[in-house]
Design an enzyme around this catalytic site. Structure first.
Site, PDB file in Angstrom:
ATOM      1  N   LYS A  21       8.529  13.659 -13.758  1.00 48.13           N
ATOM      2  CA  LYS A  21       7.583  13.332 -14.832  1.00 48.13           C
ATOM      3  C   LYS A  21       6.350  14.236 -14.764  1.00 48.13           C
ATOM      4  O   LYS A  21       5.923  14.780 -15.781  1.00 48.13           O
ATOM      5  CB  LYS A  21       7.179  11.850 -14.695  1.00 48.13           C
ATOM      6  N   SER A  22       5.798  14.418 -13.571  1.00 47.32           N
ATOM      7  CA  SER A  22       4.579  15.238 -13.452  1.00 47.32           C
ATOM      8  C   SER A  22       4.854  16.673 -13.888  1.00 47.32           C
ATOM      9  O   SER A  22       4.038  17.299 -14.579  1.00 47.32           O
ATOM     10  CB  SER A  22       4.098  15.253 -12.002  1.00 47.32           C
ATOM     11  N   SER A 166      -7.335  13.397  -6.223  1.00 47.25           N
ATOM     12  CA  SER A 166      -6.483  13.067  -7.368  1.00 47.25           C
ATOM     13  C   SER A 166      -5.947  14.327  -8.026  1.00 47.25           C
ATOM     14  O   SER A 166      -6.708  15.232  -8.394  1.00 47.25           O
ATOM     15  CB  SER A 166      -7.301  12.270  -8.387  1.00 47.25           C
ATOM     16  N   ASP A 314       2.697   6.802  -5.470  1.00 48.12           N
ATOM     17  CA  ASP A 314       3.415   5.979  -6.456  1.00 48.12           C
ATOM     18  C   ASP A 314       4.531   5.145  -5.816  1.00 48.12           C
ATOM     19  O   ASP A 314       5.141   4.311  -6.488  1.00 48.12           O
ATOM     20  CB  ASP A 314       3.985   6.863  -7.572  1.00 48.12           C
ATOM     21  N   LYS A 341      -4.293   2.086 -11.108  1.00 44.94           N
ATOM     22  CA  LYS A 341      -3.107   2.677 -11.737  1.00 44.94           C
ATOM     23  C   LYS A 341      -2.769   1.900 -13.015  1.00 44.94           C
ATOM     24  O   LYS A 341      -3.602   1.183 -13.537  1.00 44.94           O
ATOM     25  CB  LYS A 341      -1.943   2.678 -10.750  1.00 44.94           C
ATOM     26  N   ARG A 345      -1.995  -2.281  -8.694  1.00 48.17           N
ATOM     27  CA  ARG A 345      -0.683  -2.397  -8.041  1.00 48.17           C
ATOM     28  C   ARG A 345      -0.726  -3.174  -6.731  1.00 48.17           C
ATOM     29  O   ARG A 345       0.293  -3.721  -6.313  1.00 48.17           O
ATOM     30  CB  ARG A 345      -0.078  -0.994  -7.823  1.00 48.17           C
ATOM     31  N   ARG A 387       6.401   0.937 -12.486  1.00 51.82           N
ATOM     32  CA  ARG A 387       6.731   1.007 -11.054  1.00 51.82           C
ATOM     33  C   ARG A 387       6.748  -0.379 -10.403  1.00 51.82           C
ATOM     34  O   ARG A 387       7.487  -0.616  -9.454  1.00 51.82           O
ATOM     35  CB  ARG A 387       5.791   1.964 -10.321  1.00 51.82           C
TER      36      ARG A 387
HETATM   37  C1  S3P Z   1       0.015  12.163 -11.263  1.00 50.52           C
HETATM   38  C2  S3P Z   1      -0.902  11.999 -10.270  1.00 50.52           C
HETATM   39  C3  S3P Z   1      -1.108  10.731  -9.547  1.00 50.52           C
HETATM   40  C4  S3P Z   1       0.036   9.771  -9.760  1.00 50.52           C
HETATM   41  C5  S3P Z   1       0.483   9.706 -11.190  1.00 50.52           C
HETATM   42  C6  S3P Z   1       0.907  11.081 -11.692  1.00 50.52           C
HETATM   43  C7  S3P Z   1       0.118  13.492 -11.905  1.00 50.52           C
HETATM   44  O1  S3P Z   1      -2.313  10.141  -9.987  1.00 50.52           O
HETATM   45  O2  S3P Z   1      -0.287   8.487  -9.299  1.00 50.52           O
HETATM   46  O3  S3P Z   1       1.577   8.820 -11.327  1.00 50.52           O
HETATM   47  O4  S3P Z   1       1.130  13.771 -12.599  1.00 50.52           O
HETATM   48  O5  S3P Z   1      -0.793  14.297 -11.726  1.00 50.52           O
HETATM   49  P1  S3P Z   1      -3.759  10.621  -9.446  1.00 50.52           P
HETATM   50  O6  S3P Z   1      -3.867  12.066  -9.663  1.00 50.52           O
HETATM   51  O7  S3P Z   1      -4.759   9.894 -10.288  1.00 50.52           O
HETATM   52  O8  S3P Z   1      -3.803  10.208  -8.008  1.00 50.52           O
END
Ligand code: S3P
Length: 427
Positions: A21-22, A166, A314, A341, A345, A387
Site C-alpha cells: 500500500k505504501s 513518522s 502497523d 492511527k 489501536r 487492521r
Molecule cells: C505509512 C506510514 C505509517 C503507517 C501507515 C502508512 C506510510 O504511518 O502507520 O500505515 O505509507 O508512510 P506514520 O508515518 O504516521 O508512522
C-alpha cells in the site's frame, strides 16, 4: 456489515498477498511529480490507494489503471493544476500528508478533506514545518486537524527535527523540499519506512543521507520510471500470525516486500518461537523482496521495546492477539503513536480482546498480555479500522465458538479479499 468467523483449521498453502500500500501511494504521487511516464505494477486496487488516484485526477494529473498496472503521465510539479473541487483523501492519512507536502510548493489553493476517522488525526506535525517553509495552511478542524486548506507557493528549505519518527511526515517534507530553494534537512527519521527515499533515488532525485539520521534534498528533477511493487508485508503479517498461532499450519507467501524498515514483525515472530524462513531474496525497483515460509509453533511471550516499534508499527495489534496464545507475558512499550492511527489501536485491541476473555492490560504506550488464555468467540467491533478488523479475525481462528465482527467493510481499505483467502487457507 457483520462477518462471522469460527475456529480455523491449520493454514496450509501457497499464496501471494496484495501489493504494498505504501509503495502504491508513492508510485502514483511521485510519478505525477516526475517528468515522463511512470508505470507501476501490480498496483494496490484498494480504498486508500484509490483515494490517492482520485485526488491526483482532481489536480489534473493523467493517471489510469490498465488491469493491475498503474500508468501516470508525469508533467513535473507544474503539471498539477488548481483543483476546482475539494480533494477527498477518504480514510488515508498517507494521501493527505504526502499530498499536503507536495501542494505546499504549488502556487494555488487546494482544500483536502477526509472521512470522520481522518478528520480526527493530527496534522500539526506536517502543518508546522510546512508553514516554516513558507506555505500558508489553514487547518479547519480543532487543534490543527483536517480539513486542510493549502495555499502554496515559493518555499525555502529548512532544518526540521521530527518529534515522532513518522514516514508520512518525512515524506511530506521531502516532497515540499523537492520544490524548495536551498536544502531541506530532516532529522530523526531513519527508523520509519523509507519507501519515499528509495523511490526518489530511483527517479534521480538529489538526496543524501548523513549520520544522526539526517536527509538532505536539493531542488531536483525526477524522471518517470517503471516500478515493480512487492507484496505488502503488513497484509502478509495477518496470515503469518494466523499460521504461527495455529499448530500444524504451514504457509508459503511469495514475493513479499522485505524492506528492513517494514520487516520488524518477522524478527518478533522468531523471538516468540515461530519458524519464519526467508528465501528467494532479490531487489526490484530499489526495494528488497523475497518469499516467506512459516510453520505453526507453540509461542512464548516477548517484550518489544520502543526502538523496535517503527519497523512493525502497523503489526502491533497482531502482537496483542498472539500474546493471548503465547506462554508468559507479552509487553509492548513505546507505541503511543498507535493511539493516532485509523482508530486508537491500543484502546481498540484491548477492549475487543477482553470481550473474548483475554488477560490484557492497557498501558499509555502499549499493553501487557498474559497467556496462554483460551479465548471465546464474542460479538466484536472493528472500530472502522481495517487492521483491527483483520487482527480480530486472526484471534477468532483460535477462539472457542463463533465470533462476529461488525463494521467488516473497512477491510477493503487495504486487503480486499482477505476473508475469502483466510477461509480458503483454513478450510
Ligand atoms: C505509512 C506510514 C505509517 C503507517 C501507515 C502508512 C506510510 O504511518 O502507520 O500505515 O505509507 O508512510 P506514520 O508515518 O504516521 O508512522
Amino acid at each position: 456489515m457483520d462477518m462471522v468467523f469460527g475456529r480455523g483449521r491449520p493454514l496450509r498453502g501457497e499464496v501471494t498477498v496484495p501489493p504494498d500500500k505504501s509503495i502504491s501511494h508513492r508510485a502514483a504521487i511521485l510519478g505525477s511529480l516526475a517528468w515522463g511516464r511512470t508505470t507501476a505494477a501490480p498496483f494496490l486496487h484498494a480504498g486508500d490507494c484509490l483515494s490517492t488516484l482520485g485526488c491526483l485526477r482532481v489536480l489534473g494529473v493523467e493517471v489510469h489503471l490498465e488491469g493491475e498496472e498503474l500508468i501516470v503521465e508525469g508533467r513535473g510539479p507544474e503539471g498539477w493544476k488548481e483543483p476546482r473541487s475539494d480533494l477527498q483523501a477518504g480514510n488515508s492519512a498517507t494521501t493527505m500528508r504526502l499530498l499536503a507536502g507536495a501542494l505546499a510548493g504549488r502556487p494555488f489553493r487546494a482544500r483536502i478533506d477526509g472521512d470522520s476517522s481522518l478528520r480526527r488525526r493530527p496534522m500539526r506535525r506536517i502543518v508546522d514545518p510546512l508553514r516554516r517553509m513558507g506555505a500558508r495552511i489553514t487547518a479547519e478542524g480543532e487543534d490543527e486537524r483536517p480539513p486542510l486548506v493549502i495555499e502554496g507557493g515559493s518555499l525555502r528549505g529548512i532544518e526540521h527535527r521530527m518529534e515522532v519518527d513518522s514516514a508520512q511526515v518525512k515524506s511530506a517534507l521531502l516532497l515540499a523540499g523537492l520544490q524548495a530553494e536551498g536544502e531541506t534537512r530532516i532529522l530523526g527519521g531513519r527508523s520509519s519506512r523509507d519507501h519515499t527515499e528509495r523511490m526518489l533515488l530511483l527517479m534521480g532525485a538529489d538526496l543524501t543521507f548523513s549520520g544522526d539520521g539526517a536527509l538532505v534534498v536539493k531542488k531536483s528533477d525526477l524522471r518517470g520510471c517503471r516500478i515493480e511493487i512487492p507484496g505488502d508485508m503488513s497484509s502478509a503479517s495477518f496470515l503469518l500470525a494466523a499460521a504461527a498461532a495455529v499448530p500444524g499450519s504451514r504457509l508459503f507467501i511469495r514475493g513479499v516486500g522485505l524492506n528492513p524498515t517494514r520487516a520488524g514483525f518477522l524478527s518478533v515472530l522468531n523471538s516468540m518461537g515461530a519458524l519464519v524462513v526467508e528465501s528467494g531474496y532479490r531487489e526490484t525497483s530499489n526495494e528488497p523482496r523475497g518469499d516467506l515460509e512459516v510453520a505453526g509453533a507453540s509461542l512464548t511471550g516477548v517484550e518489544v521495546e520502543a526502538w523496535r516499534v517503527p519497523a512493525l508499527i502497523d503489526e502491533i495489534p497482531l502482537l496483542a492477539v498472539l500474546g493471548c496464545r503465547a506462554r508468559g507475558e507479552t509487553v509492548v512499550r513505546g507505541a503511543q503513536e498507535l493511539r493516532f492511527k485509523e482508530s486508537d489501536r491500543i484502546a481498540a485491541v484491548c477492549l475487543e480482546l477482553r470481550k473474548m476473555g483475554a488477560a490484557i492490560e492497557e498501558l499509555p504506550d502499549g499493553f501487557r498480555v498474559e497467556g496462554p488464555v483460551a479465548l471465546r468467540g464474542a460479538r466484536l467491533d472493528s472500530h472502522g479500522d481495517h487492521r483491527i478488523a483483520m487482527a480480530l479475525a486472526v484471534a477468532a481462528l483460535f477462539a472457542e465458538g463463533e465470533t462476529v465482527i461488525s463494521g467488516w467493510e473497512c477491510v477493503s481499505i487495504s486487503f480486499p479479499g482477505f476473508e475469502r483467502l483466510l477461509r480458503d487457507l483454513t478450510r
